[in-house]
Design an enzyme around this catalytic site. Structure first.
Site, PDB file in Angstrom:
ATOM      1  N   GLY A   1       0.941  -1.356  -0.029  1.00 54.88           N
ATOM      2  CA  GLY A   1      -0.002   0.073   0.114  1.00 54.88           C
ATOM      3  C   GLY A   1       0.768   0.990   0.021  1.00 54.88           C
ATOM      4  O   GLY A   1       0.217   2.147   0.474  1.00 54.88           O
ATOM      5  N   SER A   2       1.932   1.198  -0.693  1.00 58.47           N
ATOM      6  CA  SER A   2       2.691   2.353  -0.407  1.00 58.47           C
ATOM      7  C   SER A   2       2.031   3.487  -1.463  1.00 58.47           C
ATOM      8  O   SER A   2       2.002   4.808  -1.077  1.00 58.47           O
ATOM      9  CB  SER A   2       4.092   2.297  -1.299  1.00 58.47           C
ATOM     10  OG  SER A   2       4.266   2.078  -2.568  1.00 58.47           O
ATOM     11  N   ASN A   3       1.425   3.042  -2.743  1.00 63.19           N
ATOM     12  CA  ASN A   3       0.688   4.189  -3.371  1.00 63.19           C
ATOM     13  C   ASN A   3      -0.564   4.347  -2.600  1.00 63.19           C
ATOM     14  O   ASN A   3      -1.006   5.784  -2.707  1.00 63.19           O
ATOM     15  CB  ASN A   3       0.234   3.352  -4.862  1.00 63.19           C
ATOM     16  CG  ASN A   3       1.041   3.352  -5.783  1.00 63.19           C
ATOM     17  OD1 ASN A   3       1.676   4.540  -6.326  1.00 63.19           O
ATOM     18  ND2 ASN A   3       1.910   2.286  -5.834  1.00 63.19           N
TER      19      ASN A   3
ATOM     20  N   LEU B   1      -9.673  -9.516 -10.068  1.00 66.95           N
ATOM     21  CA  LEU B   1     -10.394  -9.210 -11.077  1.00 66.95           C
ATOM     22  C   LEU B   1     -11.702  -8.327 -10.631  1.00 66.95           C
ATOM     23  O   LEU B   1     -12.480  -9.074  -9.270  1.00 66.95           O
ATOM     24  CB  LEU B   1     -10.947 -10.126 -11.982  1.00 66.95           C
ATOM     25  CG  LEU B   1     -11.242  -9.721 -13.447  1.00 66.95           C
ATOM     26  CD1 LEU B   1     -10.042  -9.325 -14.032  1.00 66.95           C
ATOM     27  CD2 LEU B   1     -11.798 -10.980 -13.971  1.00 66.95           C
TER      28      LEU B   1
ATOM     29  N   ASN C   1      -7.141   2.082 -12.197  1.00 69.23           N
ATOM     30  CA  ASN C   1      -6.180   1.370 -11.831  1.00 69.23           C
ATOM     31  C   ASN C   1      -4.547   1.874 -12.299  1.00 69.23           C
ATOM     32  O   ASN C   1      -4.627   2.527 -13.059  1.00 69.23           O
ATOM     33  CB  ASN C   1      -6.088  -0.129 -12.419  1.00 69.23           C
ATOM     34  CG  ASN C   1      -5.165  -1.068 -12.129  1.00 69.23           C
ATOM     35  OD1 ASN C   1      -4.719  -1.087 -11.018  1.00 69.23           O
ATOM     36  ND2 ASN C   1      -4.645  -1.863 -13.051  1.00 69.23           N
TER      37      ASN C   1
ATOM     38  N   HIS D   1      -0.705   0.548 -13.029  1.00 62.89           N
ATOM     39  CA  HIS D   1       0.119  -0.688 -13.703  1.00 62.89           C
ATOM     40  C   HIS D   1       1.372  -0.311 -13.775  1.00 62.89           C
ATOM     41  O   HIS D   1       1.738   0.820 -14.309  1.00 62.89           O
ATOM     42  CB  HIS D   1      -0.614  -1.403 -14.715  1.00 62.89           C
ATOM     43  CG  HIS D   1       0.240  -2.755 -15.344  1.00 62.89           C
ATOM     44  ND1 HIS D   1      -0.226  -3.875 -14.346  1.00 62.89           N
ATOM     45  CD2 HIS D   1       1.188  -2.892 -16.028  1.00 62.89           C
ATOM     46  CE1 HIS D   1       0.645  -4.883 -14.890  1.00 62.89           C
ATOM     47  NE2 HIS D   1       1.196  -4.224 -15.859  1.00 62.89           N
TER      48      HIS D   1
ATOM     49  N   ASP E   1      -5.747  -5.447 -16.415  1.00 64.71           N
ATOM     50  CA  ASP E   1      -4.827  -4.120 -16.911  1.00 64.71           C
ATOM     51  C   ASP E   1      -5.377  -3.683 -18.255  1.00 64.71           C
ATOM     52  O   ASP E   1      -4.516  -3.243 -19.245  1.00 64.71           O
ATOM     53  CB  ASP E   1      -3.656  -4.700 -17.040  1.00 64.71           C
ATOM     54  CG  ASP E   1      -2.907  -5.274 -15.933  1.00 64.71           C
ATOM     55  OD1 ASP E   1      -3.271  -4.587 -14.922  1.00 64.71           O
ATOM     56  OD2 ASP E   1      -2.355  -6.217 -15.742  1.00 64.71           O
TER      57      ASP E   1
HETATM   58  C1  GAR Z   1       2.166  -1.016  -7.803  1.00 61.72           C
HETATM   59  O1  GAR Z   1       3.737  -1.167  -8.396  1.00 61.72           O
HETATM   60  C2  GAR Z   1       1.187  -1.145  -8.798  1.00 61.72           C
HETATM   61  O2  GAR Z   1       1.515  -0.602 -10.026  1.00 61.72           O
HETATM   62  C3  GAR Z   1       1.237  -2.623  -9.056  1.00 61.72           C
HETATM   63  O3  GAR Z   1       1.031  -3.121  -7.757  1.00 61.72           O
HETATM   64  C4  GAR Z   1       2.044  -2.215  -6.761  1.00 61.72           C
HETATM   65  C5  GAR Z   1       1.541  -2.114  -5.468  1.00 61.72           C
HETATM   66  O4  GAR Z   1       2.538  -1.283  -4.725  1.00 61.72           O
HETATM   67  N1  GAR Z   1       0.008  -3.040  -9.677  1.00 61.72           N
HETATM   68  C6  GAR Z   1      -0.141  -4.206 -10.634  1.00 61.72           C
HETATM   69  O5  GAR Z   1       0.694  -4.784 -10.654  1.00 61.72           O
HETATM   70  C7  GAR Z   1      -1.662  -4.471 -11.215  1.00 61.72           C
HETATM   71  N2  GAR Z   1      -1.376  -5.211 -12.231  1.00 61.72           N
HETATM   72  P1  GAR Z   1       2.023  -0.866  -3.474  1.00 61.72           P
HETATM   73  O6  GAR Z   1       1.270  -1.756  -2.718  1.00 61.72           O
HETATM   74  O7  GAR Z   1       3.460  -0.419  -2.649  1.00 61.72           O
HETATM   75  O8  GAR Z   1       1.098   0.357  -3.694  1.00 61.72           O
END
Ligand code: GAR
Length: 192
Positions: free
Chosen positions: A13-15, A88, A103, A105, A146
């Site tokens: 969950g850094s984003n 999904l 989303n 990616h 995606d």
């Molecule tokens: C992120 O890099 C995001 O782009 C990716 O998961 C990571 C989650 O990081 N998503 C996918 O690959 C979706 N197909 P986070 O938990 O540190 O935010």
């Protein structure tokens, strides 16, 4: 009135945290709920740290009941943001929130997307194929992994010395910078 965001995440969950931090300082929107299919996901702790309500759910709840749709409707959510969400999105949610689910990616879609293409696997494939650049894609969500209309892409150069950690870091920097801003821009022009 501020727009209302719900974040779906399966992992660290850094984003999600960058988005929460950004909207703590914004007049445009606020994060009202963090949801996860993984009760042990660190994103739930992050939500807690910022005193954002959270909800973890089972696959059964997501796919076989209308509880999640009801929860989001009750909270009058305007935008659903997927941030590292691995499942999904069900038709029922897509229909309840048309053009309101986005989303992120970690590649330049349509390259390196689709089922199973997640996190490190994406970056490793990019390196294995000796790509000279990679990037991030923010897009509307549809019934496939995606896919859906692209809202934003940013790219970075890959140096021949770059390893997995470096490529991942470069991608993450772009994600953390752009995702909150793209969300804010989208919500600012959203009518209802
Ligand atoms: C992120 O890099 C995001 O782009 C990716 O998961 C990571 C989650 O990081 N998503 C996918 O690959 C979706 N197909 P986070 O938990 O540190 O935010």
């Amino acid at each position: 009135m501020k727009k209302r965001i719900a974040i779906f995440a399966s992992g660290s969950g850094s984003n999600a945290q960058k988005i929460i931090e950004h909207f703590k300082r914004s007049n445009v929107a606020e994060v009202v709920l963090v949801l996860s299919n993984n009760p042990n996901a660190y994103v739930l702790q992050r939500a807690d740290n910022f005193e954002i309500p959270s909800h973890s759910f089972s696959k059964h709840e997501l796919y076989d009941t209308d509880q999640i749709v009801k929860l989001l409707k009750n909270l009058q959510v305007d935008l659903i943001v997927l941030a590292g969400f691995l499942l999904l999105v069900p038709q029922s949610l897509l229909q309840a929130f048309p053009n309101k689910i986005i989303n992120i990616h970690p590649s330049l879609l349509p390259k390196y997307g689709g089922k199973g293409m997640y996190g490190d696997k994406v970056h490793q494939s990019v390196l294995d194929n000796r790509e000279e650049e990679s990037g991030i894609t923010i897009h509307f969500v549809n019934e496939h992994f995606d896919e859906g209309e692209v809202i934003h892409q940013s790219r970075f150069k890959i140096d021949h010395k770059d390893n997995l950690e470096v490529v991942k870091f470069k991608g993450q920097q772009l994600e953390h910078h752009h995702y909150p801003r793209v969300i804010e821009h989208l919500l600012a022009k959203m009518k209802s």
